[in-house]
Design a protein around this motif. Structure first.
Motif, PDB file in Angstrom:
ATOM      1  N   LEU A 180       3.749  -1.360   3.788  1.00 49.57           N
ATOM      2  CA  LEU A 180       3.073  -0.068   3.800  1.00 49.57           C
ATOM      3  C   LEU A 180       4.108   1.033   3.659  1.00 49.57           C
ATOM      4  N   VAL A 181       3.912   1.890   2.674  1.00 50.52           N
ATOM      5  CA  VAL A 181       4.762   3.059   2.496  1.00 50.52           C
ATOM      6  C   VAL A 181       3.879   4.279   2.712  1.00 50.52           C
ATOM      7  N   VAL A 182       4.151   5.026   3.771  1.00 53.27           N
ATOM      8  CA  VAL A 182       3.261   6.121   4.152  1.00 53.27           C
ATOM      9  C   VAL A 182       4.080   7.388   4.360  1.00 53.27           C
ATOM     10  N   GLU A 183       3.498   8.496   3.965  1.00 58.95           N
ATOM     11  CA  GLU A 183       4.161   9.802   4.066  1.00 58.95           C
ATOM     12  C   GLU A 183       3.430  10.648   5.102  1.00 58.95           C
ATOM     13  N   PHE A 184       4.199  11.200   6.024  1.00 56.27           N
ATOM     14  CA  PHE A 184       3.619  12.115   7.009  1.00 56.27           C
ATOM     15  C   PHE A 184       4.057  13.527   6.671  1.00 56.27           C
ATOM     16  N   ILE A 231       0.851  -1.193   0.000  1.00 57.50           N
ATOM     17  CA  ILE A 231       0.000   0.000   0.000  1.00 57.50           C
ATOM     18  C   ILE A 231       0.883   1.237   0.000  1.00 57.50           C
ATOM     19  N   LEU A 232       0.641   2.122  -0.953  1.00 51.87           N
ATOM     20  CA  LEU A 232       1.278   3.437  -0.978  1.00 51.87           C
ATOM     21  C   LEU A 232       0.256   4.453  -0.487  1.00 51.87           C
ATOM     22  N   ALA A 233       0.586   5.154   0.585  1.00 47.84           N
ATOM     23  CA  ALA A 233      -0.261   6.231   1.106  1.00 47.84           C
ATOM     24  C   ALA A 233       0.618   7.476   1.165  1.00 47.84           C
ATOM     25  N   LEU A 234       0.848   8.055   0.000  1.00 50.21           N
ATOM     26  CA  LEU A 234       1.790   9.163  -0.145  1.00 50.21           C
ATOM     27  C   LEU A 234       1.016  10.477  -0.212  1.00 50.21           C
TER      28      LEU A 234
END
Length: 474
Positions: free
Chosen positions: A412-416, A378-381
């Protein structure tokens, strides 16, 4: 219906036609056919028009198989096995051009079937799915012998789930997705009639397929289907006339184009706050995260925008579903991917703060997005801040939702995006001061670590965004 011993279960959306039913068994998609449907299948598979459609990929791959353990096996005279579609989507998740291409494929298939003595029982948009940006007709059980003097039984469904939504977009500039999501059977003719009054009633396709259709429906409201068919036969309705009608609808659909709508997101990649160094570092991080470990079967790119990272993900995953809220952005992405012949990226229209729920009969006839996801990556960028600040979703719930879309062990790749980032400040400017005291990098990292095993983190060169790679349940 489920069978825990064999892993067999009926497809919840396959019950409306008692002549056949779809089942799932250990990764196979099976269709049971009753005696009449089995005979029609044998005639269909021996016809001149049907095998070329399968060979061209326009109809899903289908073959007869020896009867496996299907419930009420004595009821089914034959069993078919279909190819498995990589990701099942719903018409209200498609863009305008996607819905139009699906409609054109349905009409092309019907145009090939009629001269060969076949038609389709229905005309629902749900009879179509996608291999990337390639539409495919999946309801093989819908084919049936055509009877002289009888109209296309699927005309009403075609209008309500395909043609009418396209007319809304082309003539009124309305997004059709909310209309289709509201009712599984689509938009009724009388609703369309009220929208297309005055000068609008003369717009292409409206006089015949809206006003005349609605008038005929009201005129025949008390007549049985048999009575209507008898009237048409007496009036000289023929297969040639039916074919001419299909050609006319096809010509109309080809001419329909969406009205352009202003959108901030169309230019997002040009106007967003990334520097060239940020973008390069982000792409390297995402590539490394996706390349680590087994190749993902299914990857989700949430908030995909122009598909930059969906294309990157497609190099490392078998299939990518690129989800974006703006229908115009998705339409542009679809057209670009179609021009490139991409079959491993499926773009979908969806508001991540209001994702597709279960719908139809008992709320399970059409599965929710969460029930269909089960992603390996999952990319959540650049999406968390839009949910947490823009839509007031608490950070713990944002992360719970992301984890809920993932298979065990998924990446999971997530950006804050930090509160001081220009995009975050823009969102915060429209909110009461102090509304999000927990929206801080340290708190986000704590919440993420409580749900996943963080494997990498990177502060982008600009200093206002942090990337995390994590393993769900690791």
């Amino acid at each position: 219906m489920a069978n825990s011993r064999t892993g067999l279960h009926a497809e919840p959306g396959s019950f409306r036609d008692p002549a056949n039913r779809v089942f799932h068994l250990d990764g196979d998609v099976l269709r049971g056919l009753d005696e009449q449907a089995a005979g029609e299948w044998r005639a269909l598979s021996a016809s001149a028009f049907f095998p070329p459609l399968i060979a061209a990929g326009k109809v899903c791959g289908t073959e007869a198989v020896e009867s496996p353990a299907v419930p009420s096996v004595d009821r089914w005279a034959a069993v078919l096995r279909h190819e498995r579609i990589p990701f099942v989507s719903h018409p209200y998740e498609w863009s305008f051009a996607m819905l139009r291409d699906a409609a054109l494929l349905h009409l092309e298939i019907l145009r090939a079937a009629l001269p060969a003595g076949f038609t389709t029982k229905d005309g629902s948009a749900y009879n179509l799915q996608w291999r990337g940006v390639e539409p495919v007709f999946i309801d093989v059980g819908s084919f049936t012998p055509a009877r002289e003097g009888e109209p296309w039984a699927g005309y009403r469904q075609f209008c309500q789930t395909l043609l009418y939504p396209l007319l809304l977009g082309a003539h009124l500039g309305l997004d059709f997705q909310p209309w289709l999501r509201a009712r599984v059977d689509g938009i009724e003719p009388d609703q369309m009639r009220r929208l297309f009054g005055g000068a609008r009633r003369l717009l292409p396709g409206v006089p015949t397929h809206v006003h005349l259709h609605d008038a005929m429906q009201r005129h025949n409201a008390r007549a049985s289907t048999t009575d209507v068919r008898s009237q048409l036969r007496a009036a000289g309705y023929s297969r040639e006339l039916a074919l001419a009608t299909v050609r006319g609808i096809e010509k109309l659909v080809r001419r329909l184009e969406p009205r352009p709508a202003a959108s901030h997101w169309v230019d997002y990649q040009r106007t967003c706050a990334y520097t060239a160094d940020d973008r390069a570092a982000k792409e390297r991080f995402v590539t490394d995260a996706l390349a680590a470990g087994p190749r993902p079967r299914l990857a989700l790119d949430l908030g995909a925008n122009d598909g930059r990272y969906a294309r990157l993900a497609a190099r490392h995953a078998d299939y990518v579903v690129a989800v974006e809220q703006d229908p115009g952005v998705v339409d542009g992405l679809y057209r670009d991917l179609r021009a490139a012949g991409e079959r491993r990226i499926l773009p979908l229209v969806m508001d991540l703060a209001d994702p597709s729920p279960g719908g139809g009969w008992r709320g399970v006839e059409r599965a929710s997005f969460a029930d269909r996801a089960d992603a390996d990556a999952i990319l959540a960028l650049a999406v968390v801040h839009h949910l947490a600040i823009g839509r007031n979703v608490p950070l713990p719930e944002v992360l719970d939702w992301l984890v809920g879309l993932a298979a065990p062990g998924a990446r999971l790749v997530v950006e804050f995006v930090h509160p001081g980032d220009p995009m975050a400040r823009r969102l915060l400017a429209n909110k009461p001061e102090g509304l999000f005291p927990d929206y801080r990098p340290a708190e986000f990292e704590r919440l993420l670590a409580a749900r996943c095993r963080i494997t990498r983190r990177l502060d982008l060169p600009s200093g206002t965004r942090t990337l995390y790679a994590a393993v769900v349940g690791g």
